[in-house]
Design an enzyme around this catalytic site. Structure first.
Site, PDB file in Angstrom:
ATOM      1  N   ASP A 190      32.301  13.084  -9.911  1.00 46.00           N
ATOM      2  CA  ASP A 190      32.915  13.992  -8.944  1.00 46.00           C
ATOM      3  C   ASP A 190      31.918  14.338  -7.841  1.00 46.00           C
ATOM      4  O   ASP A 190      31.324  15.406  -7.840  1.00 46.00           O
ATOM      5  CB  ASP A 190      33.350  15.257  -9.698  1.00 46.00           C
TER       6      ASP A 190
ATOM      7  N   GLU B 207      35.697  13.895 -14.398  1.00 47.84           N
ATOM      8  CA  GLU B 207      36.873  13.763 -13.549  1.00 47.84           C
ATOM      9  C   GLU B 207      37.863  12.718 -14.045  1.00 47.84           C
ATOM     10  O   GLU B 207      39.065  12.829 -13.788  1.00 47.84           O
ATOM     11  CB  GLU B 207      36.409  13.419 -12.131  1.00 47.84           C
TER      12      GLU B 207
ATOM     13  N   ASP C  22      -0.144  -4.324   4.208  1.00 46.98           N
ATOM     14  CA  ASP C  22      -1.282  -4.687   5.045  1.00 46.98           C
ATOM     15  C   ASP C  22      -1.393  -6.200   5.083  1.00 46.98           C
ATOM     16  O   ASP C  22      -1.550  -6.851   4.047  1.00 46.98           O
ATOM     17  CB  ASP C  22      -2.565  -4.069   4.472  1.00 46.98           C
TER      18      ASP C  22
ATOM     19  N   HIS D   2       0.838  -1.191   0.000  1.00 51.79           N
ATOM     20  CA  HIS D   2       0.000   0.000   0.000  1.00 51.79           C
ATOM     21  C   HIS D   2       0.883   1.254   0.000  1.00 51.79           C
ATOM     22  O   HIS D   2       1.501   1.582   1.013  1.00 51.79           O
ATOM     23  CB  HIS D   2      -0.915  -0.040   1.245  1.00 51.79           C
TER      24      HIS D   2
ATOM     25  N   HIS E 199       3.511   0.866   3.305  1.00 52.85           N
ATOM     26  CA  HIS E 199       3.398  -0.228   4.271  1.00 52.85           C
ATOM     27  C   HIS E 199       2.775  -1.433   3.577  1.00 52.85           C
ATOM     28  O   HIS E 199       2.304  -1.344   2.452  1.00 52.85           O
ATOM     29  CB  HIS E 199       2.565   0.197   5.490  1.00 52.85           C
TER      30      HIS E 199
ATOM     31  N   LYS F 130      34.239   8.468 -14.002  1.00 55.84           N
ATOM     32  CA  LYS F 130      34.424   8.763 -12.584  1.00 55.84           C
ATOM     33  C   LYS F 130      33.599   9.993 -12.255  1.00 55.84           C
ATOM     34  O   LYS F 130      33.687  11.000 -12.954  1.00 55.84           O
ATOM     35  CB  LYS F 130      35.909   9.007 -12.310  1.00 55.84           C
TER      36      LYS F 130
HETATM   37 MN    MN Z   1      -3.112   0.224   4.279  1.00 59.44          MN
END
Ligand code: MN
Length: 482
Positions: A192, A335, A50, A42, A48, A190
């Protein structure tokens, strides 16, 4: 309380796609041996999962912010929420913003369960899902109805390796030239910025700098990346960069972000100087360590993650002529390049010649050992910094730098250095008399970085220019690079 009253009170059937059965209506179901369970991912204000168990004609529900634990050593918070109607087990969809639980809901897992114990304070079940099987217990931890925890009672699933809480970055050896045996290496530009190891668990990031400092609050941009990964558990290696006005990663631009840990200040700065995470390696994924996998396999897995968002990317890698890639990096004002052996594992916390770096700009990390007052406009304030690099007997003096500072940087340096003032020089080697005269000595605790032309025979930096502070490096780990 009448059944599902709380559930109905929180929802308006005209405004949400969720099933909202009328009062008095009760779903009847053929009696089967096993009841069902469902886990819904959810993406509400806070992500979260459920967790819902069918029981007496309703779905008894908990919201688990980090998802179902797979590791019996780590219990997860589970917030007991209102009972849901049985029809909810099939629900997937988008709850409109502004409505209760606004955000996307998808079914993460479902199946049946056996109930071993069900009381007011403790629920023991054996889950038979597609993603998760095993014995779990939910137990109440406080007097409030909502305070519960979820614990896995079985050992972790077979071949499950818990995600480590600390993997130190693998470091590259500096070289003057790209390797001759091109075909054994992949090349990357590379970047920087500052190195970051990002741990993602339960849709939340934890960001550690090179010296194991937790800098998560400094880079809120990474929260959206972590949330986009859902329940995936992984460790990424990469670089946090800020762009200059020409769209190139700029260590100088990132300076504004590096020391800020105040959440409100960070939010403000994030709009002015946005940071981007460039993920170039993956070290752990969903219960599996990838440290022993060769570069090619880690890279394949990294690319399969499709990390791409407003503040995160997987930068390209190249195979072929190192010379050409180095030239391209120079042309684009980058770099330098990294050459990484295709067959090499990830040597965590080690500097290994399986990774080679070739720089377009020579830079050196330095420890500040003192400062000298300036002349003219900078009279009385910091004019130049006296620099050291740890050597065999202590701090070796390596020269002084008086250019490359912005006024803001000088002010910051002043406030950092003044509480560190001491009477004796912190250097183990001699300082040429004109530089020692009028100097203010400081405890050697602040690390910075300079660009320079070359080392003199006496081990002094020629033509150094200040690049910025390195709060991600400790003085003891500074080494003379070339
Ligand atoms: Mn929920």
């Amino acid at each position: 309380m009448p059944e599902l009253l709380t559930y109905r009170n929180k929802r308006d059937p005209a405004r949400t796609p969720e099933p909202v059965p009328g009062a008095g209506k009760r779903t009847t179901k053929r009696k089967s041996k096993r009841d069902t369970f469902v886990v819904q991912e959810h993406h509400a204000t806070a992500l979260h999962w459920d967790f819902r168990l069918e029981r007496d004609g309703v779905l008894v529900s908990w919201a688990v912010p980090k998802g179902l634990p797979l590791d019996p050593d780590v219990n997860h918070l589970a917030v007991h929420t209102e009972d849901h109607p049985l029809e909810y087990a099939a629900f997937e969809g988008e709850i409109p913003k502004g409505e209760y639980g606004g955000g996307a809901v998808t079914i993460w897992d479902h199946g049946t369960y056996e109930c071993e114990k069900w009381s007011e304070r403790e629920v023991k079940v054996v889950l038979h899902g597609e993603r998760v099987t095993g014995r779990y217990v939910l137990f109440k931890t406080g007097s409030r109805d909502r305070d519960w925890m979820m614990h896995r009672m079985d050992p972790p699933p077979a071949d499950y390796t818990p995600m480590p809480s600390l993997i130190r970055p693998m470091l590259a050896v500096l070289r003057e030239e790209v390797p001759r045996d091109d075909d054994k290496f992949a090349y990357e530009f590379k970047w920087d910025g500052v190195r970051a190891i990002v741990y993602v668990d339960g849709g939340r990031p934890r960001v550690l700098s090179r010296n194991d400092r937790d800098v998560t609050v400094s880079y809120p941009e990474l929260r959206a990346m972590a949330e986009s990964l859902g329940s995936r558990q992984l460790v990424l290696d990469g670089e946090i960069v800020a762009m200059d006005e020409r769209g190139r990663p700029s260590f100088e631009a990132l300076q504004a972000r590096m020391h800020v840990t105040n959440a409100a200040q960070v939010r403000r700065l994030a709009t002015q100087v946005p940071a981007t995470f460039l993920a170039f390696d993956v070290l752990h994924l969903d219960g599996r360590s990838l440290l022993d996998e060769p570069y090619t396999e880690r890279r394949r897995i990294l690319e399969s993650l499709n990390l791409s968002g407003p503040s995160w990317q997987t930068p390209p890698h190249f195979e072929g002529s190192g010379e050409a890639i180095l030239a391209a990096s120079k042309e684009q004002g980058l770099e330098g390049v990294l050459a990484k052996r295709l067959d090499s594992r990830y040597h965590a916390g080690k500097r290994s010649d399986c990774w080679l770096k070739v720089k377009n700009l020579r830079t050196q990390e330095v420890v500040i050992g003192g400062w000298k007052p300036g002349e003219g406009r900078r009279k009385g304030a910091i004019g130049s910094l006296l620099l050291g690099v740890p050597g065999t007997d202590g701090l070796d003096y390596v020269g002084h730098v008086g250019t490359g500072f912005t006024d803001a940087m000088l002010r910051e340096l002043e406030s950092m250095l003044s509480p560190l003032e001491r009477t004796e020089p912190p250097f183990a080697t001699a300082i040429p008399r004109p530089h020692a005269k009028d100097a203010h000595w400081v405890e050697p605790q602040i690390v910075g970085e300079v660009a320079f032309g070359e080392w003199t025979k006496a081990g002094i930096l020629r033509h150094p220019a200040w690049r910025g502070l390195r709060p991600d490096k400790d003085p003891a780990e500074v080494t003379r690079e070339s």
